[in-house]
Design a protein around this motif. Structure first.
Motif, PDB file in Angstrom:
ATOM      1  N   SER A 162       0.817  -1.220   0.000  1.00 23.14           N
ATOM      2  CA  SER A 162       0.000   0.000   0.000  1.00 23.14           C
ATOM      3  C   SER A 162       0.844   1.260   0.000  1.00 23.14           C
ATOM      4  O   SER A 162       0.340   2.343  -0.252  1.00 23.14           O
ATOM      5  CB  SER A 162      -0.935   0.003   1.205  1.00 23.14           C
ATOM      6  N   ARG A 163       2.144   1.134   0.264  1.00 20.25           N
ATOM      7  CA  ARG A 163       3.039   2.290   0.172  1.00 20.25           C
ATOM      8  C   ARG A 163       3.500   2.536  -1.254  1.00 20.25           C
ATOM      9  O   ARG A 163       4.148   3.549  -1.531  1.00 20.25           O
ATOM     10  CB  ARG A 163       4.286   2.050   1.034  1.00 20.25           C
ATOM     11  N   SER A 164       3.208   1.601  -2.141  1.00 19.82           N
ATOM     12  CA  SER A 164       3.712   1.682  -3.510  1.00 19.82           C
ATOM     13  C   SER A 164       3.364   3.010  -4.164  1.00 19.82           C
ATOM     14  O   SER A 164       2.218   3.447  -4.150  1.00 19.82           O
ATOM     15  CB  SER A 164       3.139   0.537  -4.353  1.00 19.82           C
ATOM     16  N   LYS A 165       4.382   3.634  -4.760  1.00 23.08           N
ATOM     17  CA  LYS A 165       4.178   4.880  -5.487  1.00 23.08           C
ATOM     18  C   LYS A 165       3.797   4.621  -6.941  1.00 23.08           C
ATOM     19  O   LYS A 165       3.615   5.561  -7.709  1.00 23.08           O
ATOM     20  CB  LYS A 165       5.447   5.728  -5.424  1.00 23.08           C
ATOM     21  N   HIS A 166       3.690   3.331  -7.310  1.00 27.12           N
ATOM     22  CA  HIS A 166       3.470   2.987  -8.706  1.00 27.12           C
ATOM     23  C   HIS A 166       2.190   2.198  -8.954  1.00 27.12           C
ATOM     24  O   HIS A 166       1.722   2.152 -10.091  1.00 27.12           O
ATOM     25  CB  HIS A 166       4.654   2.182  -9.240  1.00 27.12           C
ATOM     26  N   MET A 167       1.623   1.558  -7.916  1.00 27.69           N
ATOM     27  CA  MET A 167       0.416   0.753  -8.104  1.00 27.69           C
ATOM     28  C   MET A 167      -0.736   1.640  -8.543  1.00 27.69           C
ATOM     29  O   MET A 167      -1.252   2.451  -7.766  1.00 27.69           O
ATOM     30  CB  MET A 167       0.053   0.029  -6.810  1.00 27.69           C
ATOM     31  N   ALA A 168      -1.162   1.485  -9.800  1.00 30.73           N
ATOM     32  CA  ALA A 168      -2.200   2.339 -10.361  1.00 30.73           C
ATOM     33  C   ALA A 168      -3.526   1.615 -10.525  1.00 30.73           C
ATOM     34  O   ALA A 168      -4.582   2.205 -10.314  1.00 30.73           O
ATOM     35  CB  ALA A 168      -1.744   2.908 -11.704  1.00 30.73           C
ATOM     36  N   HIS A 169      -3.491   0.340 -10.925  1.00 33.24           N
ATOM     37  CA  HIS A 169      -4.716  -0.420 -11.158  1.00 33.24           C
ATOM     38  C   HIS A 169      -4.718  -1.670 -10.280  1.00 33.24           C
ATOM     39  O   HIS A 169      -3.761  -2.442 -10.289  1.00 33.24           O
ATOM     40  CB  HIS A 169      -4.826  -0.842 -12.626  1.00 33.24           C
ATOM     41  N   LEU A 170      -5.805  -1.870  -9.545  1.00 38.65           N
ATOM     42  CA  LEU A 170      -5.931  -3.035  -8.669  1.00 38.65           C
ATOM     43  C   LEU A 170      -7.294  -3.657  -8.912  1.00 38.65           C
ATOM     44  O   LEU A 170      -8.332  -3.025  -8.688  1.00 38.65           O
ATOM     45  CB  LEU A 170      -5.789  -2.601  -7.206  1.00 38.65           C
ATOM     46  N   ASP A 171      -7.312  -4.890  -9.396  1.00 35.67           N
ATOM     47  CA  ASP A 171      -8.551  -5.586  -9.744  1.00 35.67           C
ATOM     48  C   ASP A 171      -8.715  -6.807  -8.855  1.00 35.67           C
ATOM     49  O   ASP A 171      -7.980  -7.781  -8.972  1.00 35.67           O
ATOM     50  CB  ASP A 171      -8.519  -6.001 -11.221  1.00 35.67           C
ATOM     51  N   LEU A 172      -9.687  -6.737  -7.949  1.00 37.38           N
ATOM     52  CA  LEU A 172     -10.011  -7.863  -7.069  1.00 37.38           C
ATOM     53  C   LEU A 172     -11.436  -8.355  -7.340  1.00 37.38           C
ATOM     54  O   LEU A 172     -12.044  -9.006  -6.499  1.00 37.38           O
ATOM     55  CB  LEU A 172      -9.884  -7.426  -5.603  1.00 37.38           C
ATOM     56  N   SER A 173     -11.951  -8.048  -8.514  1.00 34.75           N
ATOM     57  CA  SER A 173     -13.345  -8.342  -8.823  1.00 34.75           C
ATOM     58  C   SER A 173     -13.635  -9.839  -8.859  1.00 34.75           C
ATOM     59  O   SER A 173     -12.744 -10.658  -9.067  1.00 34.75           O
ATOM     60  CB  SER A 173     -13.727  -7.718 -10.170  1.00 34.75           C
ATOM     61  N   ARG A 174     -14.929 -10.160  -8.636  1.00 35.94           N
ATOM     62  CA  ARG A 174     -15.464 -11.515  -8.704  1.00 35.94           C
ATOM     63  C   ARG A 174     -14.796 -12.479  -7.737  1.00 35.94           C
ATOM     64  O   ARG A 174     -14.678 -13.666  -8.013  1.00 35.94           O
ATOM     65  CB  ARG A 174     -15.415 -12.032 -10.153  1.00 35.94           C
ATOM     66  N   ASN A 175     -14.368 -11.951  -6.616  1.00 35.10           N
ATOM     67  CA  ASN A 175     -13.938 -12.774  -5.495  1.00 35.10           C
ATOM     68  C   ASN A 175     -15.113 -12.841  -4.524  1.00 35.10           C
ATOM     69  O   ASN A 175     -15.142 -12.149  -3.506  1.00 35.10           O
ATOM     70  CB  ASN A 175     -12.695 -12.183  -4.833  1.00 35.10           C
ATOM     71  N   ALA A 192      -2.830   5.344   1.630  1.00 42.73           N
ATOM     72  CA  ALA A 192      -2.667   4.018   1.040  1.00 42.73           C
ATOM     73  C   ALA A 192      -2.769   4.115  -0.471  1.00 42.73           C
ATOM     74  O   ALA A 192      -3.635   4.785  -1.003  1.00 42.73           O
ATOM     75  CB  ALA A 192      -3.742   3.073   1.572  1.00 42.73           C
ATOM     76  N   PHE A 193      -1.867   3.415  -1.165  1.00 40.60           N
ATOM     77  CA  PHE A 193      -1.858   3.402  -2.628  1.00 40.60           C
ATOM     78  C   PHE A 193      -1.973   4.819  -3.191  1.00 40.60           C
ATOM     79  O   PHE A 193      -2.950   5.160  -3.865  1.00 40.60           O
ATOM     80  CB  PHE A 193      -3.000   2.530  -3.162  1.00 40.60           C
ATOM     81  N   PRO A 194      -1.002   5.668  -2.943  1.00 38.94           N
ATOM     82  CA  PRO A 194      -1.103   7.079  -3.345  1.00 38.94           C
ATOM     83  C   PRO A 194      -1.227   7.297  -4.847  1.00 38.94           C
ATOM     84  O   PRO A 194      -1.706   8.333  -5.284  1.00 38.94           O
ATOM     85  CB  PRO A 194       0.192   7.692  -2.814  1.00 38.94           C
ATOM     86  N   ALA A 195      -0.803   6.313  -5.669  1.00 40.77           N
ATOM     87  CA  ALA A 195      -0.871   6.455  -7.122  1.00 40.77           C
ATOM     88  C   ALA A 195      -2.083   5.735  -7.715  1.00 40.77           C
ATOM     89  O   ALA A 195      -2.227   5.661  -8.940  1.00 40.77           O
ATOM     90  CB  ALA A 195       0.406   5.911  -7.768  1.00 40.77           C
ATOM     91  N   LEU A 196      -2.969   5.222  -6.867  1.00 41.67           N
ATOM     92  CA  LEU A 196      -4.089   4.415  -7.344  1.00 41.67           C
ATOM     93  C   LEU A 196      -4.994   5.209  -8.279  1.00 41.67           C
ATOM     94  O   LEU A 196      -5.436   6.313  -7.954  1.00 41.67           O
ATOM     95  CB  LEU A 196      -4.909   3.916  -6.145  1.00 41.67           C
ATOM     96  N   GLU A 197      -5.259   4.635  -9.442  1.00 36.21           N
ATOM     97  CA  GLU A 197      -6.146   5.243 -10.433  1.00 36.21           C
ATOM     98  C   GLU A 197      -7.436   4.459 -10.594  1.00 36.21           C
ATOM     99  O   GLU A 197      -8.476   5.040 -10.886  1.00 36.21           O
ATOM    100  CB  GLU A 197      -5.451   5.321 -11.798  1.00 36.21           C
ATOM    101  N   GLN A 198      -7.367   3.143 -10.425  1.00 36.69           N
ATOM    102  CA  GLN A 198      -8.560   2.324 -10.611  1.00 36.69           C
ATOM    103  C   GLN A 198      -8.568   1.167  -9.628  1.00 36.69           C
ATOM    104  O   GLN A 198      -7.578   0.450  -9.479  1.00 36.69           O
ATOM    105  CB  GLN A 198      -8.633   1.778 -12.039  1.00 36.69           C
ATOM    106  N   LEU A 233      -9.433   4.638   1.913  1.00 30.67           N
ATOM    107  CA  LEU A 233      -9.186   5.510   0.766  1.00 30.67           C
ATOM    108  C   LEU A 233      -9.091   6.977   1.173  1.00 30.67           C
ATOM    109  O   LEU A 233      -8.401   7.767   0.523  1.00 30.67           O
ATOM    110  CB  LEU A 233     -10.297   5.332  -0.278  1.00 30.67           C
ATOM    111  N   LEU A 234      -9.770   7.326   2.252  1.00 30.58           N
ATOM    112  CA  LEU A 234      -9.736   8.711   2.727  1.00 30.58           C
ATOM    113  C   LEU A 234      -8.599   8.979   3.703  1.00 30.58           C
ATOM    114  O   LEU A 234      -8.275  10.133   3.969  1.00 30.58           O
ATOM    115  CB  LEU A 234     -11.062   9.065   3.409  1.00 30.58           C
ATOM    116  N   SER A 235      -7.986   7.942   4.242  1.00 31.01           N
ATOM    117  CA  SER A 235      -6.919   8.116   5.226  1.00 31.01           C
ATOM    118  C   SER A 235      -5.784   8.947   4.660  1.00 31.01           C
ATOM    119  O   SER A 235      -5.306   8.716   3.549  1.00 31.01           O
ATOM    120  CB  SER A 235      -6.359   6.757   5.663  1.00 31.01           C
ATOM    121  N   GLY A 236      -5.382   9.930   5.432  1.00 38.26           N
ATOM    122  CA  GLY A 236      -4.270  10.777   5.028  1.00 38.26           C
ATOM    123  C   GLY A 236      -4.674  11.979   4.206  1.00 38.26           C
ATOM    124  O   GLY A 236      -3.898  12.917   4.060  1.00 38.26           O
ATOM    125  N   GLU A 237      -5.910  11.979   3.656  1.00 33.70           N
ATOM    126  CA  GLU A 237      -6.346  13.119   2.854  1.00 33.70           C
ATOM    127  C   GLU A 237      -6.455  14.367   3.726  1.00 33.70           C
ATOM    128  O   GLU A 237      -6.954  14.313   4.853  1.00 33.70           O
ATOM    129  CB  GLU A 237      -7.715  12.835   2.223  1.00 33.70           C
TER     130      GLU A 237
END
Length: 199
Positions: A1-14, A39-45, A65-69
């Motif tokens: 969750s510290r990743s500065k690069h993780m942009a897309h995370l798909d956990l659908s249909r679990n 968390a996930f500061p670069a998250l786009e999707q 998602l709101l933490s740190g804002e």
């Protein structure tokens, strides 16, 4: 969750993830990034379609998602495209959704897809009322299809559309039961005609 690069995370249909899985995911993320971080500061999707998420899971997700804002000047790099289709969010999960779409600095989301989440009139009223208090600046796409919304919910949404969704370019109300009155309310609002809402 510290990743500065993780942009897309798909956990659908679990389907077995449920609220317990989402809460565990969020707790782990909060523990990793620490208090005051984002968390996930670069998250786009983020796609959590069909994960059996209810109000408890929605609350946990909103918090992470709101933490740190707005703390110490920290901001996300961009707004998030959040896909939550076919979950059990219901009206009780809508206060958490409202916090994501409507904040003092606008929405942290660019796109919210909550089709088939059973929010009903009560849920869309909660979201619409929050939008009136804090306009959803930055939110461009809202998908609330197949949510058992009637003309009453459509009218509440229409009232907020007049002033509270300045960047909205796509609205999906398909497979609801808004009827002719609901359609007239929404269209009147989109056309800037306040008089149409009461008719």
């Amino acid at each position: 969750s510290r990743s500065k690069h993780m942009a897309h995370l798909d956990l659908s249909r679990n389907n077995n993830a449920g609220c317990e899985g989402v809460v565990s995911f969020c707790d782990a993320a909060k523990e990793i990034f620490g208090k005051g971080g984002i968390a996930f500061p670069a998250l786009e999707q983020l796609n959590l379609t069909e994960c059996n998420i209810g109000p408890v899971g929605m609350q946990a997700l909103s918090e992470v998602l709101l933490s740190g804002e707005c703390q110490d000047g920290k901001k996300r790099q961009q707004r998030i495209h959040l896909v939550l289709r076919s979950n059990l969010i219901g009206a009780d999960g809508c206060p958490a959704l409202a916090a994501l779409v409507s904040g003092t600095d606008g929405s942290i989301l660019s796109n919210l897809q909550i089709g088939q989440c059973s929010i009903g009139d009560e849920g869309i009223t909660t979201i619409s009322n929050a939008a009136v208090s804090n306009p959803c600046t930055g939110l461009m796409v809202l998908d609330i299809s197949d949510n058992a919304i009637t003309k009453d919910g459509a009218k509440k949404l229409a009232e907020s559309l007049l002033v509270s969704w300045p960047d909205l370019v796509e609205l999906n109300l398909a497979k609801n039961n808004v009827g002719s009155e609901g359609v007239a309310s929404v269209m009147g609002s989109l056309l800037g005609s306040e008089g149409a809402i009461g008719n």
